[in-house]
Write an enzyme that holds these catalytic residues in place. Structure first.
Site, PDB file in Angstrom:
ATOM      1  N   LEU A 134     -29.289  59.113  19.777  1.00  0.00           N
ATOM      2  CA  LEU A 134     -30.379  58.577  20.591  1.00  0.00           C
ATOM      3  C   LEU A 134     -31.322  59.676  21.053  1.00  0.00           C
ATOM      4  O   LEU A 134     -32.351  59.392  21.658  1.00  0.00           O
ATOM      5  CB  LEU A 134     -29.821  57.803  21.792  1.00  0.00           C
ATOM      6  N   LYS A 135     -30.953  60.919  20.791  1.00  0.00           N
ATOM      7  CA  LYS A 135     -31.814  62.072  21.087  1.00  0.00           C
ATOM      8  C   LYS A 135     -32.357  62.033  22.518  1.00  0.00           C
ATOM      9  O   LYS A 135     -33.566  62.044  22.739  1.00  0.00           O
ATOM     10  CB  LYS A 135     -32.971  62.156  20.087  1.00  0.00           C
TER      11      LYS A 135
ATOM     12  N   HIS B 264     -33.947  62.766  25.858  1.00  0.00           N
ATOM     13  CA  HIS B 264     -34.947  63.760  26.254  1.00  0.00           C
ATOM     14  C   HIS B 264     -35.640  63.236  27.495  1.00  0.00           C
ATOM     15  O   HIS B 264     -36.489  62.343  27.412  1.00  0.00           O
ATOM     16  CB  HIS B 264     -35.946  63.986  25.123  1.00  0.00           C
TER      17      HIS B 264
END
Length: 173
Positions: free
Chosen positions: A64-65, A67
């Protein structure tokens, strides 16, 4: 991640499938050990899909990265680790504090459910970015390779378990 079993050397991306398609595909290919669940499948099916795949005895790379600000990333990592996933991805560009807090949160979440903590890996630079996109759209002064090296060092300094990069930067790393 153990590499003793040949099926542990490949992670199959099942992005672009809905839950029924993914389950059907995995039933036809039972030798697949690892799957990558990305944004499309996760947001389309919700967190319960992780249990479905775990019940099929699959190892899961939850890509899902994350950030965001440190507290949000930490909370998301904590909850993801409680799903029982095996790998979680974070964007290295979120910064040292966000990466460190997220790694700590995965340990805490896994400990609370008496589970093995997931490995946490940092994404360096998205492979969809060309050098031109990187320079002009993102206004980066240094090259993609220099950024990958810097972000991979940051993920290392944060205590993450590894990083993601394109094949173009592997030799440098």
């Amino acid at each position: 991640m153990s590499m003793n079993n040949p099926s542990d050397k490949i992670i199959v991306a099942i992005d672009g499938m809905d839950l029924n398609e993914a389950v059907s595909f995995l039933k036809r290919c039972p030798e697949i050990s690892w799957i990558k669940v990305g944004l499309e499948l996760f947001t389309g099916g919700g967190p319960s899909i992780i249990k479905t795949f775990k019940d099929m005895n699959k190892k899961i790379f939850l890509d899902l990265k994350f950030h965001d600000i440190p507290n949000t990333m930490s909370s998301a990592s904590y909850h993801a680790s409680k799903l029982g996933v095996d790998i979680i991805s974070l964007h290295g560009s979120a910064g040292l504090k966000a990466l460190q807090l997220s790694k700590e949160a995965t340990l805490k979440g896994a400990r609370e459910i008496n589970n093995k903590p997931p490995e946490v890996i940092g994404v360096t630079v998205l492979t969809s970015l060309s050098p031109q996109n990187f320079k002009y759209e993102l206004n980066r002064k240094s090259s993609i390779e220099e950024n990958v090296l810097g972000l991979s060092k940051l993920t290392y300094d944060a205590g993450l378990d590894g990083c993601v990069c394109s094949p173009l930067e592997v030799k440098s790393l």
